[in-house]
Design an enzyme around this catalytic site. Structure first.
Site, PDB file in Angstrom:
ATOM      1  N   ASP A  66      -9.887  -3.260  -6.347  1.00 18.04           N
ATOM      2  CA  ASP A  66      -9.384  -2.566  -5.154  1.00 18.04           C
ATOM      3  C   ASP A  66      -9.956  -1.154  -5.101  1.00 18.04           C
ATOM      4  O   ASP A  66      -9.658  -0.318  -5.965  1.00 18.04           O
ATOM      5  CB  ASP A  66      -7.856  -2.524  -5.206  1.00 18.04           C
ATOM      6  CG  ASP A  66      -7.226  -1.913  -3.951  1.00 18.04           C
ATOM      7  OD1 ASP A  66      -7.965  -1.395  -3.091  1.00 18.04           O
ATOM      8  OD2 ASP A  66      -5.987  -1.963  -3.843  1.00 18.04           O
ATOM      9  N   SER A  71       0.838  -1.194   0.000  1.00 19.90           N
ATOM     10  CA  SER A  71       0.000   0.000   0.000  1.00 19.90           C
ATOM     11  C   SER A  71       0.883   1.258   0.000  1.00 19.90           C
ATOM     12  O   SER A  71       1.676   1.451  -0.913  1.00 19.90           O
ATOM     13  CB  SER A  71      -0.956  -0.036   1.200  1.00 19.90           C
ATOM     14  OG  SER A  71      -1.956   0.947   1.100  1.00 19.90           O
ATOM     15  N   HIS A  88      -8.081  -4.823  -1.367  1.00 13.08           N
ATOM     16  CA  HIS A  88      -6.883  -4.091  -0.953  1.00 13.08           C
ATOM     17  C   HIS A  88      -6.137  -4.907   0.102  1.00 13.08           C
ATOM     18  O   HIS A  88      -6.601  -5.076   1.228  1.00 13.08           O
ATOM     19  CB  HIS A  88      -7.271  -2.723  -0.386  1.00 13.08           C
ATOM     20  CG  HIS A  88      -6.094  -1.836  -0.112  1.00 13.08           C
ATOM     21  ND1 HIS A  88      -5.340  -1.271  -1.117  1.00 13.08           N
ATOM     22  CD2 HIS A  88      -5.532  -1.425   1.060  1.00 13.08           C
ATOM     23  CE1 HIS A  88      -4.371  -0.539  -0.584  1.00 13.08           C
ATOM     24  NE2 HIS A  88      -4.457  -0.619   0.730  1.00 13.08           N
TER      25      HIS A  88
END
Length: 412
Positions: free
Chosen positions: A346, A220, A375
């Site tokens: 996502d 991320s 995600h």
């Protein structure tokens, strides 16, 4: 005259009798009920196999990297079977922290100094029992970067540490300033655009273990920071390879997606509160430079960044910060093999913002896109406790870079 109450009692009794003796028996004992159950199961299975379970799409800017991945990382050409009862994006994202196991990892913590007088927390897993690489001086090292508010205790980080241990490698987690319990010595935290702390950490690792090959994995925001670092450094880095998971490539698109009503409710508000909690923990040192009361009133990540992050790192506007933090603008300058895994569903990194065309222009880049995974989800198997699709991508690529990295020296 029959009272309404009596009618209601009779109706309730008759309905209960029907449910107990007709519906229950029918579903479990009659051919019609069994056919309905089997029919629904068959229809769901067909839908899952046709529309959900699919092979990922692999995009690369060069034939050499593409072939390397197919040979050394067979997962890139295998069908990804998301957990059949939770393949939807938001469910995968929300459930992953709860259903995946947290392997027991004993870290060795080290605090190193930053140029501004601050300190950076590193959590080492030295793997001194490694049979494949018994010499600590040359033991391969994998640097791990967690997400926005993550630490070395996140389940996805612990899984990568466990995979590194199985491969015989050393792992070290770079915790962003102020998130892992250490004291904040200066009024500065972190952001996706600024890579000074990351550069300090990589240089420190390389100096400490100069004979050991080093690669990195970012998740991320950690992946965004890694991509920005590579875009700035070009060939001037000791990293042999990088793998990035669920990165947000265009911060404007990411924040816009997270501000949609459902995603704001499920994710945005929670992450904003986590960021504010970190600020509150270090309020004594931060309030000397920033309006913390104003920061604590933010309701979205964008408002938090407008009131805190962009100001801290000297941007004239929050839009300037978001442009600088978006890795899509630096992908053309990446000179180290980098594999990126994103799910098309996502909500943190919407599919239309995945930089497919930019990847096609750089032979050092490869993008692996799954239809599902959410995600940092990528759950698979009936009960995804031990391993995820993301874990398997990490393991195969890490081993390929460390053991076969010589084949990646010139991808142009």
């Amino acid at each position: 005259m029959i009272s309404p109450q009596l009618n209601l009692d009779v109706l309730t009794r008759d309905l209960s009798h029907y449910l107990e003796n007709q519906v229950k028996v029918g579903l479990l004992g009659s051919g019609v009920g069994l056919s309905l159950v089997l029919g629904f199961s068959a229809a769901y299975t067909c839908y899952y196999l046709i529309s959900v379970a699919k092979k990922p799409q692999l995009i690369s800017g060069g034939k050499k990297f593409y072939q390397f991945l197919h040979e050394q990382c067979p997962i890139v050409s295998e069908t990804y079977y998301p957990t059949f009862w939770c393949w939807e994006s938001r469910i995968q994202t929300l459930l992953r922290p709860f259903v995946t196991a947290k392997p027991g990892v004993a870290y060795r913590n080290e605090l190193i100094k930053a140029a501004d007088g601050g300190q950076i927390s590193l959590d080492w897993f030295d793997n001194d029992d490694s049979l494949a690489h018994p010499d600590p001086a040359s033991r391969p090292t994998i640097l791990l970067l967690p997400g926005l508010t993550g630490t070395s205790r996140e389940s996805y980080i612990l899984h990568m540490v466990e995979q590194s241990q199985d491969l015989g490698y050393r792992a070290v987690v770079f915790n962003n300033r102020g998130v892992s319990g250490e004291t904040l010595l200066t009024p500065r935290t972190y952001c996706a655009a600024n890579t000074e702390d990351l550069e300090t950490v990589i240089e420190y690792i390389h100096t400490t273990y100069h004979m050991a090959p080093i690669m990195a994995a970012g998740v991320s925001m950690g992946g965004m920071m890694l991509a920005n670092y590579l875009g700035r450094k070009g060939q001037e880095t000791c990293l042999r390879g990088v793998v990035v998971f669920s990165a947000g490539w265009d911060v404007f698109e990411c924040t816009a997606s997270l501000e949609k009503p459902l995603d704001r409710f499920l994710f945005n508000s929670y992450l904003t509160s986590c960021l504010q909690a970190s600020v509150h923990r270090h309020r004594p040192v931060l309030e000397k430079c920033y309006d913390i009361d104003h920061v604590m009133k933010a309701r979205t990540i964008r408002e938090f960044d407008e009131r805190f992050t962009s100001i801290m790192f000297g941007y004239a506007t929050n839009d300037d910060y978001y442009h600088d933090a978006s890795p899509v603008h630096r992908l053309q300058s990446v000179q180290v093999p980098m594999l990126c895994l994103n799910a098309a569903d996502d909500v943190f990194s919407p599919s239309h913002a995945i930089p497919v065309e930019a990847v096609k222009q750089n032979p050092n880049l490869a993008m692996l896109i799954t239809c599902h995974g959410g995600h940092i989800g990528f759950l698979e198997g009936l009960w995804p406790r031990r391993s995820t699709y993301m874990d398997r991508v990490f393991r195969q690529f890490a081993r390929a870079v460390i053991e076969q990295g010589g084949r990646l020296k010139d991808l142009s």
